[in-house]
Design an enzyme around this catalytic site. Structure first.
Site, short mmCIF file in Angstrom:
data_model
loop_
_atom_site.label_atom_id
_atom_site.label_comp_id
_atom_site.label_asym_id
_atom_site.label_seq_id
_atom_site.Cartn_x
_atom_site.Cartn_y
_atom_site.Cartn_z
N LYS A 102 59.72 32.17 -14.02
CA LYS A 102 59.46 31.45 -13.11
C LYS A 102 59.92 29.95 -13.23
CE LYS A 102 55.36 28.68 -11.11
NZ LYS A 102 54.02 28.43 -11.30
N GLY A 163 47.58 21.49 -8.73
CA GLY A 163 46.31 21.09 -9.35
C GLY A 163 45.25 20.18 -8.27
N ALA A 190 50.75 26.95 -5.95
CA ALA A 190 50.23 25.49 -6.16
C ALA A 190 49.37 24.87 -5.01
CB ALA A 190 51.14 24.56 -6.73
N GLY A 191 48.08 24.28 -5.27
CA GLY A 191 47.34 23.48 -4.19
C GLY A 191 46.44 24.29 -3.61
N ASN A 212 45.92 29.13 -10.35
CA ASN A 212 45.41 29.11 -11.67
C ASN A 212 44.31 28.12 -11.80
OD1 ASN A 212 47.22 28.11 -14.86
ND2 ASN A 212 45.19 28.48 -14.53
N SER A 213 44.49 26.74 -11.28
CA SER A 213 43.46 25.84 -11.43
C SER A 213 42.27 26.25 -10.55
CB SER A 213 43.85 24.46 -10.92
OG SER A 213 44.96 24.12 -11.80
#
Length: 269
Positions: A102, A163, A190-191, A212-213
């Site tokens: 990645k 994040g 992301a986001g 993830n987050s």
């Protein structure tokens, strides 16, 4: 359940789940493992810099990750130059025994925006070195096309800055990327903060999401992992089903003529 012919294909490998999941930020290793299992994800991202396994750092962490038996996707998180990216990718390939990478190349420390200038160069270099590159990028159509032209079979534009949990900040841009790159595997990376954000990504025609987050920092990461797993299925099935036409005026869902429940002239209570 999704049918087998609707599997996610990444560089020739087939996966039943359309969610890729990160391994950072969890409150404990046990919670991390349980969340990953409950997400039904078959691909987990790992960072060489975060745990330094090449120096025997975080041995328990790496043993637990490996015990899950999932496909590993090493990342180049924290890199700020093409040289850093290539060096870290080579170390990851040797350690994790995979040529998947990645590609992350940070261009701005404030919002952690990927470097649009050097990202294509880094991708080209890695591909020449035999890597199968999954680049993390912004929602810029031209950049995504350049990455595809460089040989990236998978491209991962952000929904919003990493994040933030803001969801899809620019759906029109993401839709344009999907339209112009119909044969490229596209992953929103992301986001995303809510399962509804994941549904929206799939409704735009995206092939997968990377999280993830949103899971690791939820009040209940395990429950949130399950919620996102269901959202992936709902969004994908909704996309495949084909939405109804959008209209400017109301249209009755129950016509008066030929109604099976009562005769048109019959008085109703």
């Amino acid at each position: 359940m999704m049918s087998q012919h609707d599997n996610l294909i990444i560089y020739g490998q087939s996966f039943t789940s359309r969610m890729l999941i990160g391994s950072a930020l969890y409150p404990s290793i046990d919670v991390m493992k349980a969340a990953i299992v409950n997400s039904a994800s078959e691909i987990v991202t790992v960072s060489l810099r975060r745990q330094s396994p090449e120096r025997n750092g975080g041995n328990v962490f790496w043993q637990e990750i490996q015990s899950l038996g999932l496909t590993l996707l090493p990342n180049t998180a924290g890199c700020h130059s093409v040289k850093e990216v290539v060096n870290l990718a080579k170390m990851s390939r040797e350690l994790f025994e995979t040529n998947w990478i990645k590609l992350e190349l940070i261009g701005d420390e404030y919002n952690l925006q990927p470097d649009p200038i050097n990202l294509v160069s880094a991708a080209e270099t890695l591909i020449k070195e035999g890597f199968k590159v999954l680049p993390y990028c912004t929602d810029d159509l031209v950049l995504c096309r350049r990455l595809a032209d460089s040989g990236c079979e998978v491209i991962m534009p952000w929904g919003s800055p990493i994040g933030t949990g803001q969801g899809l900040a620019n759906p029109q841009a993401l839709s344009a990327i999907r339209h112009r790159l119909p044969d490229t595997t596209l992953v929103i990376d992301a986001g995303l903060g809510l399962p509804s954000h994941a549904v929206q990504a799939f409704e735009l025609g995206y092939d997968a999401i990377l999280l993830n987050s949103a899971i690791a920092q939820a009040v209940d990461p395990i429950a949130m992992a399950k919620a996102f797993a269901h959202a992936c299925q709902a969004g994908r099935q909704g996309y495949l089903a084909g939405r109804m036409p959008e209209r400017q005026v109301a249209q009755p869902s129950t016509p008066l003529m030929g109604m099976p429940f009562w005769h048109q002239d019959q008085p109703r209570n």
